[in-house]
Design an enzyme around this catalytic site. Structure first.
Site, mmCIF file in Angstrom:
data_model
loop_
_atom_site.group_PDB
_atom_site.id
_atom_site.type_symbol
_atom_site.label_atom_id
_atom_site.label_comp_id
_atom_site.label_asym_id
_atom_site.label_seq_id
_atom_site.Cartn_x
_atom_site.Cartn_y
_atom_site.Cartn_z
ATOM 1 N N GLY A 127 1.026 -1.095 0.051
ATOM 2 C CA GLY A 127 0.207 0.090 0.079
ATOM 3 C C GLY A 127 1.057 1.402 -0.083
ATOM 4 N N LYS A 183 4.214 12.518 -2.540
ATOM 5 C CA LYS A 183 5.082 11.173 -2.155
ATOM 6 C C LYS A 183 5.965 11.803 -0.921
ATOM 7 C CE LYS A 183 7.741 7.774 -4.502
ATOM 8 N NZ LYS A 183 8.333 7.436 -5.812
ATOM 9 N N ASP A 215 8.861 5.828 7.660
ATOM 10 C CA ASP A 215 8.574 7.179 8.459
ATOM 11 C C ASP A 215 7.710 7.825 7.241
ATOM 12 O OD1 ASP A 215 10.123 7.547 6.312
ATOM 13 O OD2 ASP A 215 11.609 8.826 7.377
ATOM 14 N N ARG A 240 3.645 13.660 -7.695
ATOM 15 C CA ARG A 240 3.576 12.752 -8.803
ATOM 16 C C ARG A 240 2.446 12.816 -9.453
ATOM 17 N NH1 ARG A 240 5.770 6.791 -7.907
ATOM 18 N NH2 ARG A 240 3.668 6.117 -6.805
ATOM 19 N N ARG A 293 -2.028 -0.754 -9.932
ATOM 20 C CA ARG A 293 -0.831 -1.701 -10.402
ATOM 21 C C ARG A 293 -1.356 -3.121 -10.425
ATOM 22 N NH1 ARG A 293 2.615 1.086 -6.833
ATOM 23 N NH2 ARG A 293 1.387 3.155 -6.331
ATOM 24 N N ASP A 342 3.882 -4.772 -7.610
ATOM 25 C CA ASP A 342 3.372 -3.408 -7.098
ATOM 26 C C ASP A 342 4.040 -2.077 -7.809
ATOM 27 O OD1 ASP A 342 5.678 -4.611 -5.558
ATOM 28 O OD2 ASP A 342 5.650 -2.575 -4.490
ATOM 29 N N ASN A 343 4.951 -2.510 -8.670
ATOM 30 C CA ASN A 343 5.567 -1.207 -9.362
ATOM 31 C C ASN A 343 5.375 -1.549 -10.668
ATOM 32 O OD1 ASN A 343 6.644 -0.047 -6.951
ATOM 33 N ND2 ASN A 343 8.571 -0.985 -7.194
ATOM 34 N N ASP A 388 7.509 4.549 -10.542
ATOM 35 C CA ASP A 388 8.689 4.192 -9.226
ATOM 36 C C ASP A 388 9.937 4.077 -9.759
ATOM 37 O OD1 ASP A 388 7.761 4.409 -6.705
ATOM 38 O OD2 ASP A 388 6.767 2.351 -6.640
HETATM 39 P P1 AMP Z 1 8.815 0.928 -3.309
HETATM 40 O O1 AMP Z 1 9.925 0.442 -3.195
HETATM 41 O O2 AMP Z 1 8.815 2.762 -3.305
HETATM 42 O O3 AMP Z 1 8.134 0.524 -4.348
HETATM 43 O O4 AMP Z 1 8.013 0.830 -1.961
HETATM 44 C C1 AMP Z 1 7.779 -0.356 -1.648
HETATM 45 C C2 AMP Z 1 6.757 -0.349 -0.665
HETATM 46 O O5 AMP Z 1 7.385 0.444 0.660
HETATM 47 C C3 AMP Z 1 5.669 0.465 -0.827
HETATM 48 O O6 AMP Z 1 4.403 0.056 -0.229
HETATM 49 C C4 AMP Z 1 6.136 1.670 -0.043
HETATM 50 O O7 AMP Z 1 4.915 2.543 0.145
HETATM 51 C C5 AMP Z 1 6.844 1.366 1.153
HETATM 52 N N1 AMP Z 1 7.712 2.520 1.487
HETATM 53 C C6 AMP Z 1 8.785 2.639 0.909
HETATM 54 N N2 AMP Z 1 9.380 3.709 1.568
HETATM 55 C C7 AMP Z 1 8.735 3.944 2.743
HETATM 56 C C8 AMP Z 1 8.802 4.925 3.738
HETATM 57 N N3 AMP Z 1 9.712 5.919 3.817
HETATM 58 N N4 AMP Z 1 7.892 4.868 4.570
HETATM 59 C C9 AMP Z 1 6.807 4.055 4.695
HETATM 60 N N5 AMP Z 1 6.726 3.102 3.405
HETATM 61 C C10 AMP Z 1 7.726 3.271 2.742
HETATM 62 MG MG MG Z 2 6.150 1.114 -5.442
#
Ligand code: AMP
Ligand code: MG
Length: 522
Positions: free
Chosen positions: A88, A111, A123, A175, A182, A253-254, A263
């Site tokens: 999510g 974002k 965070d 964004r 997705r 998810d991406n 992403d």
């Molecule tokens: P991503 O690698 O950007 O596709 O992120 C994978 C998952 O990790 C997604 O569900 C993001 O929302 C979550 N996520 C990535 N970075 C953070 C963050 N700093 N705080 C909370 N959730 C994160």
């Molecule tokens: Mg992602």
């Protein structure tokens, strides 16, 4: 507020199964990094939301305007092949959907605006580095002609975020995407809501992204959706291969349902060509290597197909005993498999036609596969830069732009500009003879051939070492000078580099300058 700015909330209207309301967390001292005026105008954003004080408050998450209804989207996903049932938007929130000048609908998402119900201990913030990267990469992809999400705004938060390397300046990124649906959204629906929720989401996706399927019904409807998504992925991946792009985290998810690059975590462009090139620090086994991307997209599509299977399964004609149900399911699997096969054929066909255009062939033929592959092998063997190699191929022809490629004389080229990329050019020169021979089958003029090559072979790509320099400068001195220089110079990637700056940005990195690893920075 002008009447043509009417934000909508169609995704939120799908209900609390798919998203949760969430408020952005304010930041201490927002400061502008960048604002995309052209995109803002396309989106018909009122002037007060541009690079103004109000804009700064809104695009940092410090003010939730009355037109926004911020939500975090629930999705699942296979990360490096492992299913995570609950991901999510952990650091993103959707403010609204906006209809642009052309009647096209876009998601506008913050974002890094703080934690959400899906943050899983994170965070919810972004460091400035990944924000600048995504800004530069996504806007470059746009001008390169590759389907992508866009960058509307970047705002420094005036706060530190804590990552592996310690405290780094934080930022909020805005964004803009055709949507944030997705494959992982469908996996979430399938895992937690079953066929009914999958159908709801599929109908939404059709209405929003594939209106040409609006009148389809029954199993045909969802098979057509799978097919449409597969064709978009084939187009997307073949464009990535054209420009030398490595996404780096092709998790389900991406993977956007509408075929946009989304992403940009560890994404990077190839320098020296190698089919197994990987930049991402977390991709230790090379799952998402450059040339593996077409196969990985198919693997991801298979996960979407699994979610849709219940909708592809017709009511059994022979009753609902176990055998009939099993037979109906097998029929559904066969239908889905056919789509996955069609994807393979399509991505292969697009690869061939795109690569043939890159080397100047007017009409791609099946046999050209070998000529193209052999060129890539020469590049790989001699450590040659992917972008420069194709750019220089057109230079080989420009010396005879007024003449013809037919006849014996065409094979005796005056000089070989591309040979200068090789310390030992013999392999290249041997390939070049075959290439010139094949080019002589072109019917069009040499000039048209050069123009066609120039339109698909960029001179300027957002090179990793340049992005790294810009980020370091911002982190160390707070100066955005380099970032802006790159942002502007990369707006015309297909032009002949002429200015001192363009000539510099055309250069490939030296071994010492080469970036070896990129990081998600999350
Ligand atoms: P991503 O690698 O950007 O596709 O992120 C994978 C998952 O990790 C997604 O569900 C993001 O929302 C979550 N996520 C990535 N970075 C953070 C963050 N700093 N705080 C909370 N959730 C994160
Ligand atoms: Mg992602």
């Amino acid at each position: 507020m002008p009447t043509n700015f009417r934000p909508e909330h169609s995704f939120q209207a799908l209900g609390s199964f798919f998203s949760q309301p969430v408020a952005p967390s304010p930041v201490r001292e927002p400061q502008w990094i960048a604002f995309n005026q052209t995109l803002a105008e396309q989106l018909q954003l009122p002037a007060e939301l541009h690079a103004t004080q109000t804009g700064l408050s809104v695009w940092s998450g410090n003010e939730v305007p009355s037109w926004a209804q911020p939500i975090a989207h629930a999705y699942a996903g296979h990360q490096f092949g492992n299913l995570v049932p609950q991901l999510g938007d952990g650091r993103a929130l959707l403010l609204a959907e906006v209809v642009d000048k052309h009647g096209k609908r876009w998601d506008v998402q913050l974002k890094g605006a703080g934690p959400t119900p899906f943050s899983r201990g994170g965070d919810g913030r972004s460091a400035v580095g990944p924000v600048l990267r995504e800004y530069l990469l996504s806007e470059s992809m746009f001008v390169l002609g590759v389907p992508t999400t866009r960058a509307l705004a970047a705002v420094a938060s005036g706060e530190l975020v804590f990552r592996d390397q310690g405290g780094v300046p934080g930022a909020v990124f805005t964004r803009v995407a055709s949507s944030h649906l997705r494959i992982g959204s469908f996996q979430f629906a399938s895992l937690h809501g079953g066929a009914e929720k999958v159908q709801e989401l599929a109908d939404y996706a059709i209405a929003r992204h594939y209106p040409e399927l609006a009148d389809t019904t029954g199993t045909e409807r969802y098979l057509a959706l799978l097919h449409a998504v597969a064709m978009k992925q084939a187009e997307l991946v073949s464009q990535w291969l054209r420009v030398g792009f490595i996404h780096g985290v092709m998790n389900t998810d991406n993977t956007s349902i509408c075929g946009e690059t989304i992403d940009y975590g560890p994404a990077a462009f190839l320098d020296r060509y190698h089919p197994q090139k990987v930049f991402s620090s977390i991709d230790r086994r090379g799952r998402y290597a450059f040339s593996s991307q077409p196969a990985i997209a198919q693997w991801n599509l298979a996960r979407l197909a699994e979610c849709l299977l219940p909708l592809l399964t017709a009511e059994s004609e022979h009753g609902d005993d176990e055998a009939s149900v099993k037979a109906a399911r097998e029929d559904a699997i066969a239908l889905a498999t056919r789509v996955l096969d069609a994807y393979s054929e399509q991505v292969q066909a697009l690869w061939l036609s795109t690569m043939a255009t890159k080397i100047g062939l007017e009409q791609a033929q099946a046999e050209d596969d070998e000529l193209i592959q052999d060129f890539l092998v020469v590049l790989q063997t001699h450590d040659v830069d992917y972008t420069q190699a194709f750019w220089q191929l057109a230079n080989e022809l420009s010396e005879r732009a007024g003449s013809s490629l037919q006849g014996e004389s065409a094979l005796v080229a005056p000089t070989a500009p591309a040979a200068s990329l090789f310390t030992q050019p013999e392999d290249y020169l041997a390939w070049r003879q075959r290439w010139l021979q094949r080019l002589s089958e072109n019917q069009r003029s040499v000039k048209d051939t050069i123009d066609a090559m120039r339109s698909v072979n960029p001179a300027l790509i957002p090179r990793n070492h340049r992005i790294a320099e810009a980020i370091t400068e911002v982190e160390e001195s707070g100066s955005l000078k380099r970032f802006y220089t790159l942002l502007n110079a990369w707006k015309t990637p297909y032009n002949m580099p002429t200015s001192e700056l363009e000539l510099e940005l055309y250069q490939a990195p030296s071994k010492a300058e080469e970036v070896q690893r990129t990081f998600c920075g999350t």
